[in-house]
Design a protein around this motif. Structure first.
Motif, PDB file in Angstrom:
ATOM      1  N   SER A 101       5.007 -11.711  11.675  1.00  0.00           N
ATOM      2  CA  SER A 101       3.607 -11.399  11.975  1.00  0.00           C
ATOM      3  C   SER A 101       3.445 -10.016  12.590  1.00  0.00           C
ATOM      4  N   GLN A 102       4.495  -9.501  13.226  1.00  0.00           N
ATOM      5  CA  GLN A 102       4.472  -8.153  13.791  1.00  0.00           C
ATOM      6  C   GLN A 102       5.275  -7.197  12.894  1.00  0.00           C
ATOM      7  N   HIS A 103       5.033  -7.283  11.598  1.00  0.00           N
ATOM      8  CA  HIS A 103       5.871  -6.570  10.639  1.00  0.00           C
ATOM      9  C   HIS A 103       5.775  -5.053  10.816  1.00  0.00           C
ATOM     10  N   THR A 104       6.876  -4.392  10.480  1.00  0.00           N
ATOM     11  CA  THR A 104       6.962  -2.941  10.590  1.00  0.00           C
ATOM     12  C   THR A 104       6.173  -2.286   9.457  1.00  0.00           C
ATOM     13  N   GLN A 105       5.347  -1.331   9.786  1.00  0.00           N
ATOM     14  CA  GLN A 105       4.533  -0.650   8.792  1.00  0.00           C
ATOM     15  C   GLN A 105       5.397   0.253   7.908  1.00  0.00           C
ATOM     16  N   SER A 106       4.983   0.424   6.654  1.00  0.00           N
ATOM     17  CA  SER A 106       5.748   1.229   5.698  1.00  0.00           C
ATOM     18  C   SER A 106       5.951   2.659   6.195  1.00  0.00           C
ATOM     19  N   GLN A 107       4.935   3.225   6.843  1.00  0.00           N
ATOM     20  CA  GLN A 107       5.053   4.581   7.353  1.00  0.00           C
ATOM     21  C   GLN A 107       6.140   4.678   8.422  1.00  0.00           C
ATOM     22  N   ASP A 108       6.216   3.667   9.299  1.00  0.00           N
ATOM     23  CA  ASP A 108       7.246   3.659  10.335  1.00  0.00           C
ATOM     24  C   ASP A 108       8.639   3.499   9.731  1.00  0.00           C
ATOM     25  N   ILE A 109       8.754   2.670   8.697  1.00  0.00           N
ATOM     26  CA  ILE A 109      10.056   2.492   8.038  1.00  0.00           C
ATOM     27  C   ILE A 109      10.565   3.828   7.516  1.00  0.00           C
ATOM     28  N   ARG A 110       9.690   4.584   6.881  1.00  0.00           N
ATOM     29  CA  ARG A 110      10.095   5.901   6.363  1.00  0.00           C
ATOM     30  C   ARG A 110      10.511   6.827   7.495  1.00  0.00           C
ATOM     31  N   HIS A 111       9.792   6.758   8.607  1.00  0.00           N
ATOM     32  CA  HIS A 111      10.130   7.607   9.748  1.00  0.00           C
ATOM     33  C   HIS A 111      11.519   7.270  10.286  1.00  0.00           C
ATOM     34  N   TYR A 112      11.830   5.976  10.402  1.00  0.00           N
ATOM     35  CA  TYR A 112      13.128   5.577  10.959  1.00  0.00           C
ATOM     36  C   TYR A 112      14.281   6.152  10.127  1.00  0.00           C
ATOM     37  N   PHE A 113      14.150   6.072   8.821  1.00  0.00           N
ATOM     38  CA  PHE A 113      15.194   6.617   7.958  1.00  0.00           C
ATOM     39  C   PHE A 113      15.252   8.151   8.052  1.00  0.00           C
TER      40      PHE A 113
END
Length: 512
Positions: free
Chosen positions: A113-125
């Motif tokens: 329910s507190q899923h990671t947003q696609s934009q944040d996923i790209r930032h982490y990588f």
């Protein structure tokens, strides 16, 4: 280990590790606007150097030391996970953290329910630059119940981003609710290369049928250094059975786990094909089979040309017939075998293992069926209602000539949450076995007898009880005086077997 420049922002020796100089300009400009109103102990007033020192300490404390070096810890709650928790405090902290690539080499993506947003996923990588990665796609431990119709789409987006960086990955772990949410190795990883990948885990709580099967004629996924492989049964059969058998190409694979197959109809998977594929793995040491439903497509007992050599084995939630067949195909003598919530009374093969651990056996099971002729040294029982006085009597009844003791080689006994036995009878059993052992070999201390072989019966040298029945003081004193190692706690214990999915092969040999 974190590079020293983390504590010295003025050091320009390595641009990959040195924080961006613009950080200091941003920091000083924001402080100039607010320093008049900010109290001296305001957290936002901390200098960049001090923030980096604190974050470096958090980074190091988030690691643990293993036989192969330092790795990220996997036992931390998501709410306090580094660097995600401090990055959520304020934009300044996030900016400082994003400047250090090492902080982002553990990429954690939530699909609950507190899923990671696609934009944040790209930032982490992006923030990890070109460093090697440990990627975890998971749910919060409290969100594995209920229904989540969007889980599959959230996992798909995370997988799509992961695959773009798979060449840098050291470990990839999925821990989701449904099997249909898991990626398909056959398709999602097709034609990919992962030269640094050591661990791949695809875990789900429920088998809901998986994704519709598709076929590829020339499948390839190159992970030459893979050591630990945890697959749901559907993925395993797609890439590890028949002509594909990926296991043959994994020359460094040491541990394999296959789990979760509960078909909607009566059709199960083929045990013979599974074991044949396992047999072809060149260096496998640890095998785990969990929650699998098999079909009798052929009479299993006539298939006798399979031979599997293992060091350790874990079997959970299997039928009695399946358990018996698997034990029969393991020709080596594993150091340890763990059996949880399986029917053991119908087992027609005696266990061959240095140590045996049972968990969650009901009172209608008969421990003597697989253990009557077992000659291993260590016996562990956790939450087993079938451990009672009848079993203790079998352990101390050698017949008229004292030659047919059950579990004759046992020297170490671990009991957790087993209460249906008499401490006095346990004491009698220990005393009798010690007396008979002394007839053939003499010793002065139990520690000296640990590695000896006894022709009639071995003496018990260690007893550990957690959550056991009440023990009289006189009996406790006797055990303490007559055993090399003794522990007895009457409080209910929450000790369980280690979950191998959360740990690599270096801790597979624990007692419980």
């Amino acid at each position: 280990m974190t590079h020293q420049v983390l504590l010295d922002p003025s050091n320009p020796t390595d641009e990959d590790y040195c924080p961006d100089e613009s950080l200091f300009a941003i920091y000083h400009s924001t402080q100039a606007q607010s320093c008049a109103a900010a109290p001296r102990n305001f957290i936002g007033a901390l200098p960049i150097e001090l923030l980096l020192a604190i974050f470096t300490h958090l980074y190091r404390s988030s690691h643990r030391l293993t036989q192969t070096g330092e790795i990220w810890r996997l036992d931390e709650p998501l709410s306090s996970l580094f660097p995600y928790a401090p990055a959520a405090v304020c934009s300044m902290w996030r900016l400082v953290l994003s400047s250090v690539p090492e902080f982002w080499t553990r990429v954690v993506i939530r699909v609950d329910s507190q899923h990671t947003q696609s934009q944040d996923i790209r930032h982490y990588f992006e923030w990890s630059r070109n460093l090697h990665l440990d990627v975890i796609i998971t749910r919060h431990r409290d969100e594995f119940d209920g229904d989540d119709k969007r889980e599959k789409s959230k996992v798909f987006k995370a997988t799509r981003e992961l695959v773009r960086h798979i060449e840098r990955c050291r470990s990839i772990r999925f821990n989701v609710m449904y099997s249909s949410s898991l990626p398909s190795i056959l398709h999602d990883f097709h034609r990919e290369t992962a030269p640094h990948l050591l661990t791949l885990e695809l875990k789900c709580k429920v088998d809901d049928g998986g994704s519709p099967p598709r076929k590829l004629v020339h499948w390839s996924f190159d992970a030459p250094g893979l050591r630990h492989l945890y697959l749901d049964a559907r993925n395993f059969f797609e890439v590890c059975v028949d002509r594909n058998n990926w296991l043959r190409r994994l020359h460094y694979l040491s541990s394999l786990s296959i789990s979760r197959y509960r078909p909607l109809s009566d059709n199960g998977i083929d045990l013979y094909k599974l074991l044949r594929a396992v047999e072809e793995s060149p260096g496998l040491e640890f095998l785990e089979l969990k929650d699998l439903h098999f079909s009798r497509l052929r009479p299993w007992t006539t298939v006798n040309d399979i031979s599997i050599d293992l060091i350790s084995m874990n079997l959970e939630d299997l039928s009695g017939d399946v358990l018996s067949e698997i034990i029969g195909y393991v020709d080596s003598v594993p150091d340890s075998t763990r059996i949880s919530r399986c029917a053991i009374t119908t087992c027609h093969h005696s266990l061959l293992s240095g140590g045996v651990a049972f968990r969650g056996l009901s009172d209608d099971q008969n421990l003597m069926v697989p253990l009557a002729h077992w000659r291993g040294r260590t016996l562990s029982l956790v939450d087993c209602e079938c451990f009672h006085d009848d079993f203790l009597r079998d352990m101390m009844d050698g017949g008229p000539h004292d030659q047919s003791f059950a579990c004759k080689g046992v020297k170490e006994l671990y009991l957790v949450n087993c209460t249906k036995f008499s401490p006095r009878l346990l004491k009698t059993m220990v005393r009798k076995r010690r007396k008979l052992a002394r007839r053939s070999i003499f010793w002065t201390h139990d520690q000296e007898a640990i590695d000896w072989t006894f022709p009639i019966v071995a003496p018990i040298t260690l007893i550990s009880v957690e959550g056991g029945p009440a023990l009289f003081k006189t009996d406790r004193k006797w055990f303490e005086d007559n055993l090399g190692s003794f522990h007895w706690d009457e409080q209910v214990s929450h000790i369980t077997f280690e979950d191998s999915s959360d740990s690599d092969y270096d801790i597979q040999g624990g007692q419980y």
